[in-house]
Design an enzyme around this catalytic site. Structure first.
Site, PDB file in Angstrom:
ATOM      1  N   ARG A  72      -7.044   1.168   4.296  1.00  0.00           N
ATOM      2  CA  ARG A  72      -6.479   2.114   3.300  1.00  0.00           C
ATOM      3  C   ARG A  72      -5.052   1.706   2.945  1.00  0.00           C
ATOM      4  O   ARG A  72      -4.097   1.969   3.688  1.00  0.00           O
ATOM      5  CB  ARG A  72      -6.491   3.533   3.854  1.00  0.00           C
ATOM      6  CG  ARG A  72      -5.811   4.552   2.948  1.00  0.00           C
ATOM      7  CD  ARG A  72      -6.546   4.841   1.685  1.00  0.00           C
ATOM      8  NE  ARG A  72      -7.844   5.471   1.962  1.00  0.00           N
ATOM      9  CZ  ARG A  72      -8.793   5.614   1.049  1.00  0.00           C
ATOM     10  NH1 ARG A  72      -8.613   5.157  -0.176  1.00  0.00           N
ATOM     11  NH2 ARG A  72      -9.945   6.187   1.356  1.00  0.00           N
ATOM     12  N   ARG A  95     -14.194  -6.104  -0.081  1.00  0.00           N
ATOM     13  CA  ARG A  95     -13.059  -5.610   0.739  1.00  0.00           C
ATOM     14  C   ARG A  95     -13.467  -5.266   2.166  1.00  0.00           C
ATOM     15  O   ARG A  95     -12.609  -4.976   3.005  1.00  0.00           O
ATOM     16  CB  ARG A  95     -12.405  -4.406   0.072  1.00  0.00           C
ATOM     17  CG  ARG A  95     -13.317  -3.202  -0.034  1.00  0.00           C
ATOM     18  CD  ARG A  95     -12.584  -2.032  -0.688  1.00  0.00           C
ATOM     19  NE  ARG A  95     -13.449  -0.844  -0.716  1.00  0.00           N
ATOM     20  CZ  ARG A  95     -13.003   0.362  -1.006  1.00  0.00           C
ATOM     21  NH1 ARG A  95     -11.722   0.551  -1.300  1.00  0.00           N
ATOM     22  NH2 ARG A  95     -13.821   1.409  -1.018  1.00  0.00           N
ATOM     23  N   HIS A 173      -6.927  -3.357  -6.295  1.00  0.00           N
ATOM     24  CA  HIS A 173      -6.628  -1.918  -6.095  1.00  0.00           C
ATOM     25  C   HIS A 173      -5.274  -1.733  -5.389  1.00  0.00           C
ATOM     26  O   HIS A 173      -5.198  -1.212  -4.276  1.00  0.00           O
ATOM     27  CB  HIS A 173      -7.757  -1.332  -5.239  1.00  0.00           C
ATOM     28  CG  HIS A 173      -7.864   0.162  -5.271  1.00  0.00           C
ATOM     29  ND1 HIS A 173      -6.850   1.007  -4.871  1.00  0.00           N
ATOM     30  CD2 HIS A 173      -8.889   0.977  -5.632  1.00  0.00           C
ATOM     31  CE1 HIS A 173      -7.238   2.263  -4.986  1.00  0.00           C
ATOM     32  NE2 HIS A 173      -8.464   2.275  -5.452  1.00  0.00           N
ATOM     33  N   ASP A 218      -6.083  10.218 -11.959  1.00  0.00           N
ATOM     34  CA  ASP A 218      -7.091   9.186 -11.679  1.00  0.00           C
ATOM     35  C   ASP A 218      -7.616   8.706 -13.028  1.00  0.00           C
ATOM     36  O   ASP A 218      -8.617   9.209 -13.546  1.00  0.00           O
ATOM     37  CB  ASP A 218      -8.226   9.779 -10.836  1.00  0.00           C
ATOM     38  CG  ASP A 218      -9.135   8.674 -10.273  1.00  0.00           C
ATOM     39  OD1 ASP A 218      -9.950   8.992  -9.383  1.00  0.00           O
ATOM     40  OD2 ASP A 218      -9.022   7.516 -10.720  1.00  0.00           O
ATOM     41  N   GLU A 277      -3.645  -0.523 -10.840  1.00  0.00           N
ATOM     42  CA  GLU A 277      -4.669  -1.518 -10.498  1.00  0.00           C
ATOM     43  C   GLU A 277      -5.089  -2.327 -11.728  1.00  0.00           C
ATOM     44  O   GLU A 277      -5.671  -1.772 -12.669  1.00  0.00           O
ATOM     45  CB  GLU A 277      -5.883  -0.784  -9.940  1.00  0.00           C
ATOM     46  CG  GLU A 277      -5.544   0.188  -8.814  1.00  0.00           C
ATOM     47  CD  GLU A 277      -6.652   1.198  -8.562  1.00  0.00           C
ATOM     48  OE1 GLU A 277      -7.829   0.844  -8.736  1.00  0.00           O
ATOM     49  OE2 GLU A 277      -6.326   2.357  -8.209  1.00  0.00           O
TER      50      GLU A 277
HETATM   51  O1  TA6 Z   1      -8.814   3.633  -8.015  1.00  0.00           O
HETATM   52  C1  TA6 Z   1      -8.996   5.014  -8.024  1.00  0.00           C
HETATM   53  C2  TA6 Z   1     -10.252   5.367  -7.228  1.00  0.00           C
HETATM   54  O2  TA6 Z   1     -11.418   4.937  -7.880  1.00  0.00           O
HETATM   55  C3  TA6 Z   1     -10.234   6.872  -6.997  1.00  0.00           C
HETATM   56  O3  TA6 Z   1     -11.243   7.503  -7.746  1.00  0.00           O
HETATM   57  C4  TA6 Z   1     -10.411   7.004  -5.489  1.00  0.00           C
HETATM   58  O4  TA6 Z   1     -11.773   7.124  -5.158  1.00  0.00           O
HETATM   59  C5  TA6 Z   1      -9.775   5.700  -5.009  1.00  0.00           C
HETATM   60  O5  TA6 Z   1     -10.237   4.729  -5.949  1.00  0.00           O
HETATM   61  C6  TA6 Z   1     -10.032   5.345  -3.571  1.00  0.00           C
HETATM   62  O6  TA6 Z   1     -11.322   4.866  -3.406  1.00  0.00           O
HETATM   63  P1  TA6 Z   1     -11.740   4.374  -1.914  1.00  0.00           P
HETATM   64  O7  TA6 Z   1     -13.163   3.963  -2.034  1.00  0.00           O
HETATM   65  O8  TA6 Z   1     -10.829   3.246  -1.528  1.00  0.00           O
HETATM   66  O9  TA6 Z   1     -11.514   5.572  -1.018  1.00  0.00           O
END
Ligand code: TA6
Length: 320
Positions: A72, A95, A173, A218, A277
């Site tokens: 994370r 990932r 991301h 978002d 991103e």
């Molecule tokens: O990039 C934004 C997003 O798609 C959000 O909707 C949220 O879900 C975030 O990614 C985190 O996703 P993850 O799968 O890493 O928890």
């Protein structure tokens, strides 16, 4: 590998996971260097520090460095899908797979690499082929430039022998570390259309003269410029995303409610992070066998304080 002003070391990180440390010396002092940390798990950049040892990326204090959970924070690679829907793991499986060090990559054209870099490689396992029945080679070059900038160059090739094309979506991301989300502005996306993930991806047009943050955001901005600026007034720092071949840009802050709902994220950590991103989402990419897709994201920081007038975002966004 080491020479007088750059080095790459392989070592063990959290839970014994292998990671690479890249250092780029600045000037003559061995104490002045910029720094990168990359886990082979996910080819995941988890730290990027300036020569002043300032951490520019956010990693949650509750991040779980244990497969199959993605780390994370840092820069998760979203491939072969950018989505939390569908049959694949959320945001694809790149990932949460172990990458290898690519010791003999095909030459990168044009080879603009200067600084210290590593080449990483991901190929699907038989297990992966069961969930995504395609052969591919994903080569990722991670470069720490002489000025401390961070560049990620992705090359994804369709190596199917059955003549089948494949289609994917993609994002870097990136989680930026910020002083206080309420003191942050994003410049470069105003007037662009976006899909709002909080409203079933309905399409809107960004009205503000900059994006500021008072609640969960978002948004997937579409067909955006190559440069986006993230101004952190308190840190007197502007981070710049320069993207090439990645038309879209996702902006995400989970705010308080969603933060509490994520086990690997601190309840208050939303105050100190922002995801911007570089992505290819609206128009999925299709590759025929033998075709290769190459994209690049460069991150850099410039000292600035918008309010003191030191930074005119238009200058940063228009600079070469
Ligand atoms: O990039 C934004 C997003 O798609 C959000 O909707 C949220 O879900 C975030 O990614 C985190 O996703 P993850 O799968 O890493 O928890």
């Amino acid at each position: 590998m080491s020479d007088n002003n750059k080095s790459v070391a392989v070592t063990k990180g959290a839970n014994g996971l292998e990671k690479l440390i890249l250092r780029q010396l600045h000037g003559s002092s061995v104490e002045t260097f910029s720094f990168l940390q990359v886990y082979l798990y996910g080819a995941h950049v988890t730290s990027w520090k300036t020569e002043q040892r300032e951490e520019l990326l956010f990693v949650s204090s509750k991040a779980i460095f244990k497969p199959p959970k993605p780390i994370r924070g840092g820069i998760p690679i979203c491939f072969p899908q950018f989505s939390n829907l569908g049959s694949l793991e959320a945001h694809g499986f790149a990932r949460n797979r172990f990458w290898t060090i690519d010791t003999d990559p095909p030459p990168l054209q044009p080879n603009v690499t200067n600084g210290v870099f590593v080449d990483l490689l991901l190929k699907p396992t038989e297990e992966d082929m069961k969930i995504w029945p395609h052969s591919f080679e994903y080569r990722l070059r991670i470069t720490l430039g002489p000025g401390g900038d961070l560049m990620l160059t992705s090359r994804i090739r369709n190596t199917n022998t059955d003549g089948k094309p494949f289609t994917f979506t993609f994002a870097y991301h990136t989680y930026f570390s910020v002083s206080d989300i309420s003191e942050v502005r994003v410049e470069g996306l105003e007037t662009f259309d976006y899909l709002d993930n909080l409203k079933s991806r309905e399409r809107y047009t960004e009205q503000g003269d900059a994006i500021t943050f008072e609640s969960e955001v978002d948004k997937i901005y579409l067909s955006t410029p190559s440069k986006i600026a993230i101004l952190d007034h308190e840190k007197k720092r502007t981070s710049v995303v320069r993207k090439d071949g990645l038309p879209d840009a996702v902006v995400w802050n989970p705010w308080d409610k969603k933060s509490k709902a994520m086990a690997d994220f601190g309840d208050d950590e939303y105050k100190h992070m922002l995801c911007v991103e570089a992505a290819a989402i609206e128009k999925a990419i299709t590759l025929k066998p033998g075709e290769e897709w190459k994209v690049r994201q460069e991150l850099l920081t410039v000292p600035s304080s918008y309010c003191s007038g030191q930074l005119d975002p238009s200058k940063v966004l228009q600079s070469s």
